[in-house]
Motif scaffolding. Sequence first.
Motif, PDB file in Angstrom:
ATOM      1  N   GLY A 117      -8.457   5.600   0.176  1.00 53.27           N
ATOM      2  CA  GLY A 117      -7.225   4.877   0.508  1.00 53.27           C
ATOM      3  C   GLY A 117      -5.988   5.753   0.426  1.00 53.27           C
ATOM      4  N   TYR A 131       0.031   5.543   7.947  1.00 52.36           N
ATOM      5  CA  TYR A 131       0.956   4.617   7.271  1.00 52.36           C
ATOM      6  C   TYR A 131       2.408   5.018   7.487  1.00 52.36           C
ATOM      7  N   PRO A 134       2.912  -3.523  -3.031  1.00 49.14           N
ATOM      8  CA  PRO A 134       1.788  -3.707  -3.961  1.00 49.14           C
ATOM      9  C   PRO A 134       0.904  -2.466  -3.884  1.00 49.14           C
ATOM     10  N   THR A 135       0.663  -1.845  -5.023  1.00 52.07           N
ATOM     11  CA  THR A 135       0.090  -0.501  -5.009  1.00 52.07           C
ATOM     12  C   THR A 135      -1.230  -0.402  -5.762  1.00 52.07           C
ATOM     13  N   CYS A 143      -2.496   4.069  -3.703  1.00 56.15           N
ATOM     14  CA  CYS A 143      -1.197   4.752  -3.523  1.00 56.15           C
ATOM     15  C   CYS A 143      -0.955   5.327  -2.130  1.00 56.15           C
ATOM     16  N   ALA A 184      -7.381  -6.752  -4.183  1.00 56.17           N
ATOM     17  CA  ALA A 184      -7.098  -5.605  -3.294  1.00 56.17           C
ATOM     18  C   ALA A 184      -6.301  -4.507  -3.988  1.00 56.17           C
ATOM     19  N   GLU A 238      -2.543 -12.767   0.859  1.00 61.25           N
ATOM     20  CA  GLU A 238      -3.557 -12.719  -0.193  1.00 61.25           C
ATOM     21  C   GLU A 238      -2.895 -12.437  -1.548  1.00 61.25           C
ATOM     22  N   ALA A 273      -3.024 -10.090  -3.794  1.00 58.94           N
ATOM     23  CA  ALA A 273      -2.452  -8.752  -4.012  1.00 58.94           C
ATOM     24  C   ALA A 273      -1.068  -8.653  -3.380  1.00 58.94           C
ATOM     25  N   THR A 274      -0.917  -9.215  -2.203  1.00 57.85           N
ATOM     26  CA  THR A 274       0.350  -9.176  -1.480  1.00 57.85           C
ATOM     27  C   THR A 274       1.412 -10.013  -2.182  1.00 57.85           C
ATOM     28  N   THR A 321       1.076  -7.064   2.809  1.00 58.74           N
ATOM     29  CA  THR A 321      -0.015  -6.125   3.067  1.00 58.74           C
ATOM     30  C   THR A 321      -1.282  -6.746   3.652  1.00 58.74           C
TER      31      THR A 321
HETATM   32  C1  LIG Z   1      -5.163  -1.675   0.133  1.00 58.56           C
HETATM   33  C2  LIG Z   1      -4.246  -2.787  -0.196  1.00 58.56           C
HETATM   34  C3  LIG Z   1      -3.144  -2.613  -1.054  1.00 58.56           C
HETATM   35  C4  LIG Z   1      -2.889  -1.325  -1.786  1.00 58.56           C
HETATM   36  O1  LIG Z   1      -2.604  -0.214  -0.959  1.00 58.56           O
HETATM   37  P1  LIG Z   1      -2.931   1.265  -1.459  1.00 58.56           P
HETATM   38  O2  LIG Z   1      -2.665   2.126  -0.290  1.00 58.56           O
HETATM   39  O3  LIG Z   1      -4.352   1.279  -1.902  1.00 58.56           O
HETATM   40  O4  LIG Z   1      -1.994   1.538  -2.605  1.00 58.56           O
HETATM   41  C5  LIG Z   1      -2.291  -3.683  -1.239  1.00 58.56           C
HETATM   42  N1  LIG Z   1      -2.519  -4.880  -0.659  1.00 58.56           N
HETATM   43  C6  LIG Z   1      -3.564  -5.086   0.163  1.00 58.56           C
HETATM   44  C7  LIG Z   1      -3.755  -6.427   0.761  1.00 58.56           C
HETATM   45  C8  LIG Z   1      -4.462  -4.048   0.422  1.00 58.56           C
HETATM   46  O5  LIG Z   1      -5.510  -4.274   1.217  1.00 58.56           O
END
Ligand SMILES: *Cc1c(COP(=O)(O)O)cnc(C)c1O
Length: 405
Positions: A199, A208, A230-231, A234, A293, A339, A341-342, A369
């Motif tokens: 990643g 990116y 959200p990391t 990285c 995530a 989701e 993580a976002t 994300t």
């Molecule tokens: C992969 C991902 C992240 C984190 O991104 P990184 O590049 O791994 O830091 C955050 N949110 C979602 C939904 C992801 O799929």
Amino acid sequence: MELSVKLQSTSSGQEFPFDFIEEFTPEGESLEVVIPGITAAKIKPGRFLWERFADFLPFSSVDSEVSLGEGNTPLLKAGKLLVAHTGIRNLLLKNETVNPTWSFKDRGSLFCVWMAKAMNEKVTATISTGNMGNSLSAYGARAGLNVLVFVPTFTPVEKILAMNIHGATVLKVGAPDYSLMKNTVLGLAKEFSLRIVSGNGPIRVEGYKLTAFEMFEQMNKTVPDFIAVPTSACGHIRGIFKGYRELYEAGLIDRLPKMIVVQAANNSPIVSAIRQGKNHIIPFSNFKTVAEAITSGNPAGGDEIVQKAKRYGWIAEDVTEEEIIESQQIFARAGLFVEPATATSLMAVKKLRGQGKIDSNQTVILMLTGSGLKDMDVLRKQPQNTVASSLKTIKVDLQGILNSL
Ligand SMILES: *Cc1c(COP(=O)(O)O)cnc(C)c1O
């Protein structure tokens, strides 16, 4: 491939040829693509971002047929509800959930698949909690590559099925800890000469980077004060920042945005380190979070982010499990189904605003994300509002509902 393009360690500065194609230096430092002549780079006319920003890219020619139409995602005003919730008036949302596989990972996968084709690889492999594997499966299918994805047991079934339908092979690996599983797979990959796309590899990060160029265009060449990301591994945060840094080096902008590193409190190796003023990440293991995530507990390349935070004045915040669920609901009430993580970023900027680290009139972008549809299980934690009805009771049921609105 441009021969003058190089890879460089972001900490020691050691240089490697572009076709070194490793994800990290032998010492485990992150690698970055160095674009020659960046100070003279110009924006050109063109339909695709990679045409307009060709001077900023490491490839001299690209196969546009591998693209699935990633990018070109909306930059939205956050709207009344989210502005009131956070206390930030100029809050913007970069909606990456509308990418071909519903996450920003697609921007990086395009570049990784270009690279795999250029290196004549037949197989491309990754270790993923879901979105990365889903994305690479789709782009691999598009490009005619075999895709192999290693996933932990906590990956949502929606994400695994999405890999399978593209024809990818999924290895679901039981392990007490995700970092432990990663290390085992990386060891095996060496043994079998299998290149694992991570990643946070330098080529993925170039993909990116285009997000920054896109936002630069969408904001009429202005720069936001903050970008909340959200990391986990990285790659995303450093890719976006690299884009702005290169725009700055090319003289196209006169300042840099500050990044906001966001993590779950249950797994905050980078945020904890930044808060404590450390120079190295503080690894986490054996944790649980609904934000599946963002579960890299010991990310290779994490130190780069900790050190950049110090150098460029970035800020960091983490959020609890309850706050993540609450934020997912608030986003959804504002029309955006993201989701877990976002969702972390919403509560993070609200807290930072509360601490006075963000002013109410500063411009803040939240990176949306990934899409909420890829993790249905977690929705059981959200309020349900479905009335069981039938032809016999529907009239009474409807009357009751209308009376209550
Ligand atoms: C992969 C991902 C992240 C984190 O991104 P990184 O590049 O791994 O830091 C955050 N949110 C979602 C939904 C992801 O799929």
